[in-house]
Design a protein around this motif. Sequence first.
Motif, PDB file in Angstrom:
ATOM      1  N   ALA A 219       0.846  -1.197   0.000  1.00  0.00           N
ATOM      2  CA  ALA A 219       0.000   0.000   0.000  1.00  0.00           C
ATOM      3  C   ALA A 219       0.878   1.242   0.000  1.00  0.00           C
ATOM      4  N   HIS A 220       0.605   2.170  -0.891  1.00  0.00           N
ATOM      5  CA  HIS A 220       1.330   3.434  -0.994  1.00  0.00           C
ATOM      6  C   HIS A 220       0.362   4.575  -0.666  1.00  0.00           C
ATOM      7  N   PHE A 221       0.825   5.525   0.152  1.00  0.00           N
ATOM      8  CA  PHE A 221      -0.042   6.638   0.539  1.00  0.00           C
ATOM      9  C   PHE A 221       0.810   7.813   0.991  1.00  0.00           C
ATOM     10  N   ILE A 222       0.170   8.963   1.079  1.00  0.00           N
ATOM     11  CA  ILE A 222       0.797  10.201   1.534  1.00  0.00           C
ATOM     12  C   ILE A 222       0.124  10.615   2.829  1.00  0.00           C
ATOM     13  N   ASP A 223       0.917  10.880   3.861  1.00  0.00           N
ATOM     14  CA  ASP A 223       0.348  11.217   5.162  1.00  0.00           C
ATOM     15  C   ASP A 223      -0.015  12.698   5.232  1.00  0.00           C
ATOM     16  N   ASP A 224      -0.398  13.131   6.428  1.00  0.00           N
ATOM     17  CA  ASP A 224      -0.831  14.524   6.614  1.00  0.00           C
ATOM     18  C   ASP A 224       0.311  15.522   6.459  1.00  0.00           C
ATOM     19  N   ASN A 225       1.540  15.059   6.596  1.00  0.00           N
ATOM     20  CA  ASN A 225       2.705  15.929   6.430  1.00  0.00           C
ATOM     21  C   ASN A 225       3.274  15.886   5.012  1.00  0.00           C
ATOM     22  N   TRP A 226       2.523  15.327   4.084  1.00  0.00           N
ATOM     23  CA  TRP A 226       2.905  15.233   2.685  1.00  0.00           C
ATOM     24  C   TRP A 226       4.187  14.401   2.503  1.00  0.00           C
ATOM     25  N   GLU A 227       4.299  13.369   3.279  1.00  0.00           N
ATOM     26  CA  GLU A 227       5.406  12.423   3.131  1.00  0.00           C
ATOM     27  C   GLU A 227       4.858  11.105   2.599  1.00  0.00           C
ATOM     28  N   MET A 228       5.556  10.549   1.610  1.00  0.00           N
ATOM     29  CA  MET A 228       5.088   9.322   0.969  1.00  0.00           C
ATOM     30  C   MET A 228       5.553   8.108   1.757  1.00  0.00           C
ATOM     31  N   HIS A 229       4.663   7.135   1.924  1.00  0.00           N
ATOM     32  CA  HIS A 229       4.958   5.907   2.661  1.00  0.00           C
ATOM     33  C   HIS A 229       4.526   4.703   1.840  1.00  0.00           C
ATOM     34  N   LYS A 230       5.143   3.572   2.146  1.00  0.00           N
ATOM     35  CA  LYS A 230       4.699   2.302   1.578  1.00  0.00           C
ATOM     36  C   LYS A 230       4.775   1.241   2.664  1.00  0.00           C
ATOM     37  N   ARG A 231       3.728   0.410   2.723  1.00  0.00           N
ATOM     38  CA  ARG A 231       3.627  -0.630   3.730  1.00  0.00           C
ATOM     39  C   ARG A 231       3.196  -1.938   3.072  1.00  0.00           C
ATOM     40  N   ILE A 232       3.906  -3.016   3.377  1.00  0.00           N
ATOM     41  CA  ILE A 232       3.506  -4.338   2.896  1.00  0.00           C
ATOM     42  C   ILE A 232       2.345  -4.814   3.767  1.00  0.00           C
ATOM     43  N   ILE A 233       1.179  -4.962   3.177  1.00  0.00           N
ATOM     44  CA  ILE A 233      -0.012  -5.339   3.934  1.00  0.00           C
ATOM     45  C   ILE A 233      -0.411  -6.796   3.711  1.00  0.00           C
ATOM     46  N   ASN A 234       0.269  -7.489   2.813  1.00  0.00           N
ATOM     47  CA  ASN A 234      -0.036  -8.906   2.602  1.00  0.00           C
ATOM     48  C   ASN A 234       1.161  -9.591   1.947  1.00  0.00           C
ATOM     49  N   PHE A 235       1.523 -10.752   2.483  1.00  0.00           N
ATOM     50  CA  PHE A 235       2.590 -11.578   1.899  1.00  0.00           C
ATOM     51  C   PHE A 235       2.291 -13.012   2.306  1.00  0.00           C
ATOM     52  N   LYS A 236       1.838 -13.819   1.350  1.00  0.00           N
ATOM     53  CA  LYS A 236       1.427 -15.177   1.699  1.00  0.00           C
ATOM     54  C   LYS A 236       1.493 -16.074   0.470  1.00  0.00           C
TER      55      LYS A 236
END
Length: 381
Positions: A219-236
């Motif tokens: 999942a890729h998203f931009i937080d309230d401080n306009w910083e880009m993040h990516k998080r692995i939400i599934n690996f199976k």
Amino acid sequence: MNQFVLFFVVQVWMRLNCHHDDDEVFVDNTEQEINEEPTQKRKRVGKTRSDCWKSFEKIFIDGVRHGKCKWCERVLKADGNNTGTSSLNKHAKNCKQNPENLKNQQTLQFKKEPNGEGGIRTWKHDDKRIKKAMLNLFVVGGLPFKFVENEAFIEYTNALNGKVVVPCRTTISKKVSLYYQEERNKLVTFLCNPLNTIRLTTDCWTSPSKRVHYIVITAHFIDDNWEMHKRIINFKELDSQRGEDIGKEVLKCIQGWGIKNVMTCTVDNASSNDKAIEFLKNKLPNLYNEGKHFHIRCMAHIINLIVRDGMNKNDESVKCLQDAVRYIRKSTQQIALFKKCMKAVGGGINQIFVQRLSHSLELNLRLIEDRGGFRKSFLRV
């Protein structure tokens, strides 16, 4: 008359014996009290019940008990009969050099910012912040839990802050599980917000050794401080790489995290992914612009296909170059001879001996363009 005299003599004799026994009993009890009294006094003098003695060392000056502070070496009178330990308790709470009193005290430190600038900042000991930073070190750094028992790590933490208590690996493992739950709850709260736009990327592959299919969703998203993040939400593991199965797994992941606003999904150019995207379009409500921009093709995969197609046109030439390099890598003697030839022609040694040639596009281009004098070096070998 004789009987009366005899009775009187017997009575006198009995009285004398009774007084003698009482005297012996009295003397014995007196000796017992004398023997026990010093013992009780010594026991009362040697015992220190107050907690203030943890910070004081007991000394005697002119036969009077005093306490010497272990931190500032101040000597205070602590006579049990007169002053007691009230002065010691008061000093232990107010001693500026006592580590127990420094927990809430702020100190100054120089903090350097990422842009190179720095300044003086206030700092105070915070156990919660230190423990959280330690957990983040083990999670982000991928360190084993046993590393917490390493002597060098313990020495390093003590050098940074002597008040830090390094936990055992069992405690670290439990704390990491709690840390994961806390971070996951924070991520769920953000992803569930319909005002936050989420972009997904997914990929599937097959393990060459176990022949097992895997899928990963990020999942890729931009937080309230306009910083880009990516998080692995599934690996199976995945049952199959059919388009419908991929779509079902992605949909299950979206519903499991409670994601409300999915804008795009990036996949490679496999035909099964096209079917998976169509499946998701039919199942996901409220897609942006009716899902016209939902399917994003992976640009890196497209470039890879273009380059591979271009390399196939010169497949014979590239194969000859790779065979030549594999010949050099057969033995350490051949490698040493090739290095010697490279130095003779003035070429540099690069990653030719450590990379897999069949998967290194940059190396193939170098060989074709003859960078670094490879042709002359091969001729010398």
